[in-house]
Enzyme design. Structure first.
Site, short mmCIF file in Angstrom:
data_model
loop_
_atom_site.label_atom_id
_atom_site.label_comp_id
_atom_site.label_asym_id
_atom_site.label_seq_id
_atom_site.Cartn_x
_atom_site.Cartn_y
_atom_site.Cartn_z
N LYS A 165 0.85 -1.18 0.00
CA LYS A 165 0.00 0.00 0.00
C LYS A 165 0.90 1.24 0.00
O LYS A 165 1.55 1.54 1.00
CB LYS A 165 -0.92 -0.03 1.24
CG LYS A 165 -1.94 -1.15 1.14
CD LYS A 165 -2.91 -0.89 0.00
CE LYS A 165 -3.47 -2.14 -0.60
NZ LYS A 165 -4.31 -1.89 -1.77
N LYS A 265 -13.21 -6.74 -8.65
CA LYS A 265 -13.75 -7.03 -7.32
C LYS A 265 -15.23 -7.37 -7.45
O LYS A 265 -15.96 -6.69 -8.19
CB LYS A 265 -13.56 -5.83 -6.40
CG LYS A 265 -12.09 -5.51 -6.12
CD LYS A 265 -11.96 -4.30 -5.21
CE LYS A 265 -10.56 -4.22 -4.60
NZ LYS A 265 -9.52 -3.90 -5.58
MG MG Z 1 -6.00 -2.17 -5.92
#
Ligand code: MG
Length: 367
Positions: A165, A265
């Protein structure tokens, strides 16, 4: 078969790592997940799960799932949950947009379809490939040395793919990517996911500063156009995620050669029916995928495992086991990681059995 009742439970999912942090100072400590149940007139009950990554990641939020179910649910009583394309058309006609609201109902309806057919979902969604699928580990945003330590720890647990991240201060992010790349071995895979956090010039700078490293760059900037501009200026393999939320933008991105890998997703697309459609299109177009969801526990992980394991392995870039990140188990029968991999259930449907004592009372109940 007809839908007789739609209900939902709210479950809090704390994290083993206490806090999950990503770009722009965003973080979550306790995930707010909605477990959706669809009950039929035959007695079959299916389950789904929707768990946004907080209210500030995608256009989705936890209370919106429940509010959306109250709005949409009454339109679906009497519909056949096994006629999934038709059910999705009914959902889209009754509620414009809000794909994440529809995702839990669609997953639960697939669970019913699989139970009625006596088949695991991955076999219904295209076929079961191999014994298991490779997992990535998302590495929460921390100082560079801490992230490298965390990667080393998760390597010992069997992971070989890591998603850092980043999307913070570009100079610190350069140090993050370098620190982690230094501890990786051959055959291991590193993604720097900025989660829209960099401005265009910052993303180009980071790309140039790590041009010697074997790293994928994921969703550097907020808009599709910024990402495309960055992609054209840096040498790394490139992943699009947040911007790719329907087939129209997926086809545009393919036409622009805007990505090498796409992150799909389940709740971002609107359920298993729609992610399967996008997945099959990507296979036809030759684009590898990360197949996952925004977050979740056992039920979301079970759904992820079925879409991942029904994907030809060369097109499955990675997937993940969110139930290993959280401290609460909401169902038995969900996949559990072994050597950095997980396997979809061989039982019919999703293959999970919810734990009623963990789910508690119903917060949505429509019949
Ligand atoms: Mg991503």
């Amino acid at each position: 078969m007809k839908i007789a009742r739609i209900f939902a439970h709210r479950v809090e999912l704390p994290l083993h790592e206490v806090t999950y942090k990503w770009s722009g100072g965003k973080s979550v400590t306790v995930f707010d997940s909605t477990i959706v149940g669809v009950e039929t007139d035959t007695g079959l009950v299916g389950y789904g799960e929707v768990c946004p990554l907080g209210p500030f990641y995608l256009p989705a939020y936890a209370e919106g799932v429940r509010g959306g179910l109250r709005e949409l649910g009454p339109h679906l009583i009497g519909e056949d949950p096994t006629q999934l394309a038709k059910l999705n058309r009914t959902m889209d006609a009754a509620l414009k947009g809000h794909p994440y609201v529809k995702s839990g109902i669609d997953i639960a309806s697939w669970d019913i379809f699989g139970q009625a057919a006596g088949m695991p979902l991955c076999e219904l969604m295209g076929g079961r490939y191999g014994e298991s699928v490779p997992l990535y580990r998302a590495i929460s945003q921390e100082p560079p040395e801490q992230m490298a330590e965390n990667v080393s720890r998760y390597r010992e647990e069997g992971y070989r793919r890591f998603q850092l991240k980043v999307g913070g201060d570009p100079d610190v992010d350069i140090a993050r990517v370098r620190a982690v790349a230094a501890v990786l071995g051959s055959g291991e895979r590193l993604v720097a996911d900025a989660n829209t956090g960099w401005l265009q010039h910052e993303a180009v700078r980071v790309g140039h500063a790590v041009r010697d490293l074997d790293v994928y760059i994921e969703q550097p900037c907020l808009t599709y156009e910024e990402c495309l501009a960055v992609r054209r200026q840096i040498p790394h393999p490139f992943v699009l995620d947040e911007n790719i939320d329907d087939l129209g933008i997926l086809l545009r991105a393919r036409s622009d050669l805007a990505m090498d890998v796409v992150n799909l997703k389940i709740s971002k697309l609107g359920g298993l029916t729609k992610i399967r459609q996008a997945r099959d299109l990507c296979v036809s177009m030759g684009i590898a995928m990360t197949l996952e969801d925004s977050w979740g526990g056992d039920i979301a992980t079970a759904a992820i495992a079925h879409i991942a394991q029904s994907t030809p392995p060369e097109f499955l870039f990675s997937t993940t086991d969110f139930n290993s990140y959280v401290t609460v188990s909401v169902a038995d029968g969900a996949p559990h990681r072994v050597n950095g991999r997980m396997a979809a259930s061989t039982s019919s449907g999703l293959g999970i059995r919810p734990k009623s004592d963990v789910l508690g009372r119903r917060v949505v109940d429509i019949s």
